[in-house]
Design a protein around this motif. Structure first.
Motif, PDB file in Angstrom:
ATOM      1  N   PRO A 137       0.773  -1.242   0.000  1.00 29.50           N
ATOM      2  CA  PRO A 137       0.000   0.000   0.000  1.00 29.50           C
ATOM      3  C   PRO A 137       0.806   1.294   0.000  1.00 29.50           C
ATOM      4  CG  PRO A 137      -0.198  -1.155   2.107  1.00 29.50           C
ATOM      5  CD  PRO A 137       0.461  -2.099   1.155  1.00 29.50           C
ATOM      6  N   THR A 138       1.969   1.328   0.675  1.00 28.26           N
ATOM      7  CA  THR A 138       2.692   2.616   0.689  1.00 28.26           C
ATOM      8  C   THR A 138       3.284   2.931  -0.680  1.00 28.26           C
ATOM      9  OG1 THR A 138       4.793   1.681   1.517  1.00 28.26           O
ATOM     10  CG2 THR A 138       3.201   2.446   3.160  1.00 28.26           C
ATOM     11  N   GLN A 139       3.516   1.890  -1.500  1.00 25.34           N
ATOM     12  CA  GLN A 139       3.946   2.149  -2.882  1.00 25.34           C
ATOM     13  C   GLN A 139       2.821   2.861  -3.638  1.00 25.34           C
ATOM     14  OE1 GLN A 139       7.052   1.474  -4.454  1.00 25.34           O
ATOM     15  NE2 GLN A 139       6.176   2.685  -6.118  1.00 25.34           N
ATOM     16  N   ALA A 140       1.588   2.413  -3.441  1.00 22.64           N
ATOM     17  CA  ALA A 140       0.452   3.063  -4.127  1.00 22.64           C
ATOM     18  C   ALA A 140       0.299   4.507  -3.660  1.00 22.64           C
ATOM     19  CB  ALA A 140      -0.829   2.282  -3.865  1.00 22.64           C
ATOM     20  N   MET A 141       0.546   4.748  -2.368  1.00 23.72           N
ATOM     21  CA  MET A 141       0.445   6.133  -1.863  1.00 23.72           C
ATOM     22  C   MET A 141       1.442   7.022  -2.593  1.00 23.72           C
ATOM     23  SD  MET A 141       0.216   5.263   2.183  1.00 23.72           S
ATOM     24  CE  MET A 141      -1.159   4.307   2.826  1.00 23.72           C
ATOM     25  N   LEU A 142       2.671   6.525  -2.744  1.00 21.99           N
ATOM     26  CA  LEU A 142       3.662   7.379  -3.414  1.00 21.99           C
ATOM     27  C   LEU A 142       3.419   7.425  -4.917  1.00 21.99           C
ATOM     28  CD1 LEU A 142       6.511   6.113  -4.932  1.00 21.99           C
ATOM     29  CD2 LEU A 142       6.656   5.079  -2.693  1.00 21.99           C
ATOM     30  N   ASP A 143       2.834   6.385  -5.475  1.00 24.83           N
ATOM     31  CA  ASP A 143       2.479   6.423  -6.903  1.00 24.83           C
ATOM     32  C   ASP A 143       1.432   7.512  -7.156  1.00 24.83           C
ATOM     33  OD1 ASP A 143       4.130   4.207  -7.274  1.00 24.83           O
ATOM     34  OD2 ASP A 143       2.481   2.753  -7.274  1.00 24.83           O
ATOM     35  N   LEU A 144       0.417   7.549  -6.303  1.00 22.41           N
ATOM     36  CA  LEU A 144      -0.640   8.554  -6.491  1.00 22.41           C
ATOM     37  C   LEU A 144      -0.108   9.958  -6.220  1.00 22.41           C
ATOM     38  CD1 LEU A 144      -3.934   7.073  -5.007  1.00 22.41           C
ATOM     39  CD2 LEU A 144      -3.152   7.130  -7.365  1.00 22.41           C
ATOM     40  N   TYR A 145       0.742  10.082  -5.210  1.00 24.16           N
ATOM     41  CA  TYR A 145       1.322  11.402  -4.924  1.00 24.16           C
ATOM     42  C   TYR A 145       2.140  11.877  -6.125  1.00 24.16           C
ATOM     43  CZ  TYR A 145       3.679  15.157  -2.390  1.00 24.16           C
ATOM     44  OH  TYR A 145       4.143  16.400  -1.985  1.00 24.16           O
ATOM     45  N   THR A 146       2.879  10.955  -6.739  1.00 19.45           N
ATOM     46  CA  THR A 146       3.677  11.310  -7.915  1.00 19.45           C
ATOM     47  C   THR A 146       2.765  11.777  -9.052  1.00 19.45           C
ATOM     48  OG1 THR A 146       5.309   9.638  -7.291  1.00 19.45           O
ATOM     49  CG2 THR A 146       5.424  10.475  -9.550  1.00 19.45           C
ATOM     50  N   ILE A 147       1.684  11.049  -9.281  1.00 17.90           N
ATOM     51  CA  ILE A 147       0.758  11.439 -10.362  1.00 17.90           C
ATOM     52  C   ILE A 147       0.201  12.836 -10.082  1.00 17.90           C
ATOM     53  CG2 ILE A 147      -1.453  10.897 -11.480  1.00 17.90           C
ATOM     54  CD1 ILE A 147      -0.808   7.897 -11.015  1.00 17.90           C
ATOM     55  N   LYS A 287      12.136  10.171  -9.994  1.00 22.92           N
ATOM     56  CA  LYS A 287      11.474  11.196  -9.195  1.00 22.92           C
ATOM     57  C   LYS A 287      10.433  10.541  -8.281  1.00 22.92           C
ATOM     58  CE  LYS A 287      10.292  15.899  -9.699  1.00 22.92           C
ATOM     59  NZ  LYS A 287       9.745  16.967 -10.524  1.00 22.92           N
ATOM     60  N   GLN A 288       9.702   9.589  -8.858  1.00 23.22           N
ATOM     61  CA  GLN A 288       8.700   8.816  -8.105  1.00 23.22           C
ATOM     62  C   GLN A 288       9.348   8.171  -6.873  1.00 23.22           C
ATOM     63  OE1 GLN A 288       7.459   5.666 -10.681  1.00 23.22           O
ATOM     64  NE2 GLN A 288       5.909   4.839  -9.305  1.00 23.22           N
ATOM     65  N   ALA A 289      10.496   7.534  -7.083  1.00 18.77           N
ATOM     66  CA  ALA A 289      11.180   6.892  -5.947  1.00 18.77           C
ATOM     67  C   ALA A 289      11.569   7.941  -4.907  1.00 18.77           C
ATOM     68  CB  ALA A 289      12.412   6.138  -6.434  1.00 18.77           C
ATOM     69  N   SER A 290      11.956   9.128  -5.360  1.00 26.23           N
ATOM     70  CA  SER A 290      12.400  10.137  -4.390  1.00 26.23           C
ATOM     71  C   SER A 290      11.219  10.688  -3.597  1.00 26.23           C
ATOM     72  CB  SER A 290      13.213  11.238  -5.064  1.00 26.23           C
ATOM     73  OG  SER A 290      12.362  12.106  -5.752  1.00 26.23           O
ATOM     74  N   TYR A 291      10.035  10.779  -4.191  1.00 26.42           N
ATOM     75  CA  TYR A 291       8.845  11.201  -3.432  1.00 26.42           C
ATOM     76  C   TYR A 291       8.541  10.208  -2.300  1.00 26.42           C
ATOM     77  CZ  TYR A 291       7.265  14.641  -6.986  1.00 26.42           C
ATOM     78  OH  TYR A 291       7.142  15.709  -7.824  1.00 26.42           O
ATOM     79  N   GLY A 292       8.964   8.966  -2.490  1.00 24.10           N
ATOM     80  CA  GLY A 292       8.634   7.913  -1.522  1.00 24.10           C
ATOM     81  C   GLY A 292       9.079   8.259  -0.114  1.00 24.10           C
ATOM     82  N   LYS A 293      10.226   8.890   0.007  1.00 25.20           N
ATOM     83  CA  LYS A 293      10.734   9.211   1.345  1.00 25.20           C
ATOM     84  C   LYS A 293       9.779  10.177   2.073  1.00 25.20           C
ATOM     85  CE  LYS A 293      14.167  12.064   3.396  1.00 25.20           C
ATOM     86  NZ  LYS A 293      15.310  12.927   3.151  1.00 25.20           N
ATOM     87  N   ASP A 294       9.334  11.218   1.384  1.00 28.61           N
ATOM     88  CA  ASP A 294       8.494  12.217   2.054  1.00 28.61           C
ATOM     89  C   ASP A 294       7.082  11.701   2.309  1.00 28.61           C
ATOM     90  OD1 ASP A 294      10.521  14.078   2.258  1.00 28.61           O
ATOM     91  OD2 ASP A 294      10.163  14.861   0.248  1.00 28.61           O
ATOM     92  N   VAL A 295       6.547  10.908   1.386  1.00 34.57           N
ATOM     93  CA  VAL A 295       5.214  10.329   1.629  1.00 34.57           C
ATOM     94  C   VAL A 295       5.288   9.418   2.852  1.00 34.57           C
ATOM     95  CG1 VAL A 295       3.417   8.810   0.705  1.00 34.57           C
ATOM     96  CG2 VAL A 295       4.501  10.509  -0.789  1.00 34.57           C
ATOM     97  N   ARG A 296       6.359   8.642   2.943  1.00 34.32           N
ATOM     98  CA  ARG A 296       6.486   7.725   4.095  1.00 34.32           C
ATOM     99  C   ARG A 296       6.746   8.493   5.386  1.00 34.32           C
ATOM    100  NH1 ARG A 296       8.927   3.738  -0.196  1.00 34.32           N
ATOM    101  NH2 ARG A 296       7.152   2.317  -0.327  1.00 34.32           N
ATOM    102  N   ALA A 297       7.495   9.598   5.291  1.00 32.08           N
ATOM    103  CA  ALA A 297       7.722  10.420   6.491  1.00 32.08           C
ATOM    104  C   ALA A 297       6.393  10.976   6.986  1.00 32.08           C
ATOM    105  CB  ALA A 297       8.703  11.546   6.175  1.00 32.08           C
ATOM    106  N   ALA A 298       5.560  11.447   6.070  1.00 27.18           N
ATOM    107  CA  ALA A 298       4.256  11.998   6.456  1.00 27.18           C
ATOM    108  C   ALA A 298       3.385  10.915   7.078  1.00 27.18           C
ATOM    109  CB  ALA A 298       3.564  12.606   5.234  1.00 27.18           C
ATOM    110  N   LEU A 299       3.390   9.737   6.459  1.00 23.25           N
ATOM    111  CA  LEU A 299       2.580   8.629   6.989  1.00 23.25           C
ATOM    112  C   LEU A 299       3.030   8.271   8.410  1.00 23.25           C
ATOM    113  CD1 LEU A 299       0.425   6.405   6.477  1.00 23.25           C
ATOM    114  CD2 LEU A 299       2.297   4.970   5.633  1.00 23.25           C
TER     115      LEU A 299
END
Ligand code: NCD
Length: 310
Positions: A137-147, A287-299
């Motif tokens: 699920p956290t991959q989907a969160m960062l995928d949607l954030y990237t979109i 870029k998508q992979a780099s967003y992953g850190k901040d989405v996970r930090a927020a979560l």
């Protein structure tokens, strides 16, 4: 809205609502705008424990980097061989013990259902970082954030999901999440790798069309989401032989894609996106992979703090 993530397990995107997704994305924006001191105060002294029984680069390291960036620390094991499960200890006993050492557990395991089981046992929240071929699920969160960041919106887009739709867990979490939006989904896969039929009931609200080849649809897509063939999940090596190298996104395919399309991939890439695509402005997977850190930090900040950082 009260903080719905506080002390809550994150097992499936099916458990989430669109409002919760929006709250997470707003918190991610807020965290990205914070200075280092503000950010470090969010989870100071808190501990994340990761248990990764399958290989990982981005997911584990981005969780660790995320936790460090909000003032917390991480402990854990990065492979099954490092833990007492090698000596025969059960997953349940392992979870019970690490639950007492940490504030949140991040689990990756080859079995479907593993994260739910861990969540039943642990008193602290559990994050599913990949459960077999089931979900991530956290991959989907960062995928949607990237979109959202790269296209400016999610509603109204035409989204192509390409590749191993049978065994890619990221695809399931992404589709369950997309079912909360108004999007047109095009699933592109060789016949042997089509989406698992029993999952379709949870995607009822989505407009889905299936294709054998990207050529049928590439010129209409806003998002081209590519996945690797999940070789390790094939029950029969012969089946893998039949489909390996069966699709590739290269400059021939991109020549027909829209100029404002974006190419995403959860990574790792093997041979399904040609290396020369990296220099195409439409390639956004790093870029998508780099967003992953901040989405996970927020979560993590939302899960660990009663008061959300928004
Ligand atoms: C994915 C996974 O583990 O499911 N990796 C990741 O977390 N980005 C995708 C994959 O392994 O193909």
């Amino acid at each position: 809205m009260a903080n719905p993530f506080y002390r809550r397990d994150v097992i499936s995107t099916r458990d989430m609502t669109r409002e919760e997704m929006d709250l997470l994305f707003n918190a991610t924006d807020r965290i990205r705008g914070m200075n280092m001191q503000e950010r470090l105060s969010l989870c100071r002294g808190r501990v994340l424990c990761y248990l990764f029984f399958e290989p990982s680069t981005r997911t584990r390291l981005s969780f660790e980097a995320a936790m460090a960036s909000i003032g917390g620390s991480s402990i854990g094991i990065a492979s099954g061989k490092e833990s007492s499960m090698e000596k025969g200890e059960s997953l349940v006993d392992t979870i019970r013990v690490v639950d007492s050492y940490s504030d949140v557990i991040v689990l990756r395991h080859r079995m479907d259902g593993s994260a739910r089981l861990a969540a039943e046992v642990a008193s602290n929240p559990v994050i599913n970082a990949g459960s077999g071929a089931e979900e991530h699920p956290t991959q989907a969160m960062l995928d949607l954030y990237t979109i959202l960041k790269e296209k400016g919106r999610i509603d109204g887009l035409r989204i192509g999901i390409v590749g191993d739709l049978k065994y890619s867990r990221t695809v399931y979490s992404l589709l369950y999440a997309l079912a909360m939006y108004r999007v047109d989904v095009h699933l592109v896969a060789p016949p042997l790798l089509r989406i698992r039929r029993e999952s379709l009931y949870a995607m009822d609200s989505l407009s889905i069309r299936e294709h054998d080849s990207i050529d049928e649809v590439v010129d209409t897509l806003d998002v081209i989401y590519v996945t690797r063939i999940q070789r390790e999940r094939f029950p029969d090596a012969q089946e893998y032989e039949k489909v390996k190298h069966s699709y590739v996104i290269d400059d021939r395919v991109l020549a027909r894609a829209r100029s404002d399309a974006i190419v995403l991939h959860p990574l790792p890439r093997v041979d399904e996106v040609a290396y020369h695509v990296d220099s195409d402005a439409r390639a956004r997977y790093f870029k998508q992979a780099s967003y992953g850190k901040d989405v996970r930090a927020a979560l993590l900040a939302l899960m660990i703090n009663a008061i959300p950082p928004v």
